[in-house]
Design an enzyme around this catalytic site. Structure first.
Site, PDB file in Angstrom:
ATOM      1  N   GLU A 104       0.820  -1.216   0.000  1.00 48.74           N
ATOM      2  CA  GLU A 104       0.000   0.000   0.000  1.00 48.74           C
ATOM      3  C   GLU A 104       0.858   1.272   0.000  1.00 48.74           C
ATOM      4  O   GLU A 104       0.339   2.357  -0.226  1.00 48.74           O
ATOM      5  CB  GLU A 104      -0.954  -0.004   1.207  1.00 48.74           C
ATOM      6  CG  GLU A 104      -2.026  -1.081   1.067  1.00 48.74           C
ATOM      7  CD  GLU A 104      -2.866  -1.267   2.316  1.00 48.74           C
ATOM      8  OE1 GLU A 104      -4.078  -1.486   2.181  1.00 48.74           O
ATOM      9  OE2 GLU A 104      -2.323  -1.226   3.436  1.00 48.74           O
TER      10      GLU A 104
ATOM     11  N   ASP B 238     -12.145  -6.225  -2.890  1.00 54.04           N
ATOM     12  CA  ASP B 238     -13.001  -7.423  -2.775  1.00 54.04           C
ATOM     13  C   ASP B 238     -14.384  -7.024  -2.277  1.00 54.04           C
ATOM     14  O   ASP B 238     -14.612  -5.875  -1.922  1.00 54.04           O
ATOM     15  CB  ASP B 238     -12.364  -8.438  -1.803  1.00 54.04           C
ATOM     16  CG  ASP B 238     -12.173  -7.825  -0.417  1.00 54.04           C
ATOM     17  OD1 ASP B 238     -11.093  -7.278  -0.166  1.00 54.04           O
ATOM     18  OD2 ASP B 238     -13.131  -7.847   0.376  1.00 54.04           O
TER      19      ASP B 238
HETATM   20  N1  ADE Z   1      -9.353  -4.869   3.413  1.00 56.16           N
HETATM   21  C1  ADE Z   1      -9.603  -5.252   2.149  1.00 56.16           C
HETATM   22  N2  ADE Z   1     -10.647  -6.099   2.103  1.00 56.16           N
HETATM   23  C2  ADE Z   1     -11.061  -6.251   3.384  1.00 56.16           C
HETATM   24  C3  ADE Z   1     -12.087  -7.021   3.981  1.00 56.16           C
HETATM   25  N3  ADE Z   1     -12.883  -7.800   3.253  1.00 56.16           N
HETATM   26  N4  ADE Z   1     -12.234  -6.944   5.338  1.00 56.16           N
HETATM   27  C4  ADE Z   1     -11.414  -6.166   6.067  1.00 56.16           C
HETATM   28  N5  ADE Z   1     -10.412  -5.428   5.547  1.00 56.16           N
HETATM   29  C5  ADE Z   1     -10.243  -5.463   4.214  1.00 56.16           C
END
Ligand code: ADE
Length: 231
Positions: A12, A199
């Site tokens: 990141e 996601d």
């Molecule tokens: N960072 C990226 N995706 C995430 C997720 N599904 N839950 C928590 N932090 C995240």
């Protein structure tokens, strides 16, 4: 102005570090704080990888403020989508941040409410929000502005996603933003969180995350660089 930039993971911050002219590196909490300038930006930058989760992130903010006297904090990284309108690759700019895992409901409090604190919803800075919006506009990514919910958990369960959505109505979830916001609030330092969606925070989100998080992290880093060049 001196701007602190925090990402939780190496991926990141590397994209930002690559474009940084690092003048010196200082170590605190076992972490490297990169001090220098970013291409095209007049501001002093302190860039750090905090490590994952809320405690790591909050401690990092305190070091940025106490040791490096930052005037503002920007949190960069990836997140899981909670709101249905939010898709993988979209950019989220925080208007505020909450802790979705703070729970003293057994004592009669509302979920997420930190009892005996004046506020449990930490508002991002309007000027930083506008600067982030201008940067996203210049690059042309799909963007959403709204709440970010944080907790010390990777959300990959539809029921948990639904709970967070129902109780807090955030655009996305991640694991540091509210801690950074909370620490900034206590120190009266302005902040904004900028995240790219990796996601859908439901079944299979771990697979999507592994597939998309590097790409999403690069996108979020690009926004930060453009934002700082325009500020
Ligand atoms: N960072 C990226 N995706 C995430 C997720 N599904 N839950 C928590 N932090 C995240």
């Amino acid at each position: 102005m001196t701007v602190g930039i925090i990402g939780a993971m190496e991926e990141e911050i590397t994209n930002i570090l690559e474009d940084m002219n690092v003048l010196t590196t200082k170590n605190a909490l076992g972490l490297d704080f990169y001090l220098g300038k970013l291409n095209d930006s007049a501001h002093n930058i302190v860039l750090v990888r905090s490590g994952i989760g809320k405690v790591n992130a909050a401690l990092c903010v305190q070091v940025l403020i106490d040791l490096f006297a930052v005037d503002a904090v920007i949190n960069v990284g990836v997140a899981g989508a909670i709101d249905k309108r939010v898709k993988i690759g979209d950019i989220i700019i925080s208007t505020d941040a909450v802790h979705h895992d703070f729970d003293t409901t057994a004592l009669g409090d509302e979920p997420g409410v930190i009892s005996r604190m004046e506020s449990s919803v930490f508002r991002a800075d309007d000027a930083l929000i506008s600067a982030a919006e201008r940067a996203v506009e210049a690059i042309g990514f799909p963007v959403h502005k709204g709440r970010i919910a944080s907790g010390d958990q990777f959300v990959s369960d539809p029921e948990q996603k639904d709970r967070i959505g129902r109780l807090f109505a955030p655009l996305c979830c991640e694991m540091e933003g509210a801690a950074i916001a909370h620490a900034c609030y206590l120190n009266m330092v302005p902040f904004v969180i900028i995240r790219a969606i990796s996601d859908n925070a439901e079944e299979g989100s771990n697979v999507n995350y592994e597939r998309f998080f590097r790409e999403s992290a690069v996108i979020a880093g690009r926004i930060i660089k453009t934002m700082l060049a325009q500020m």
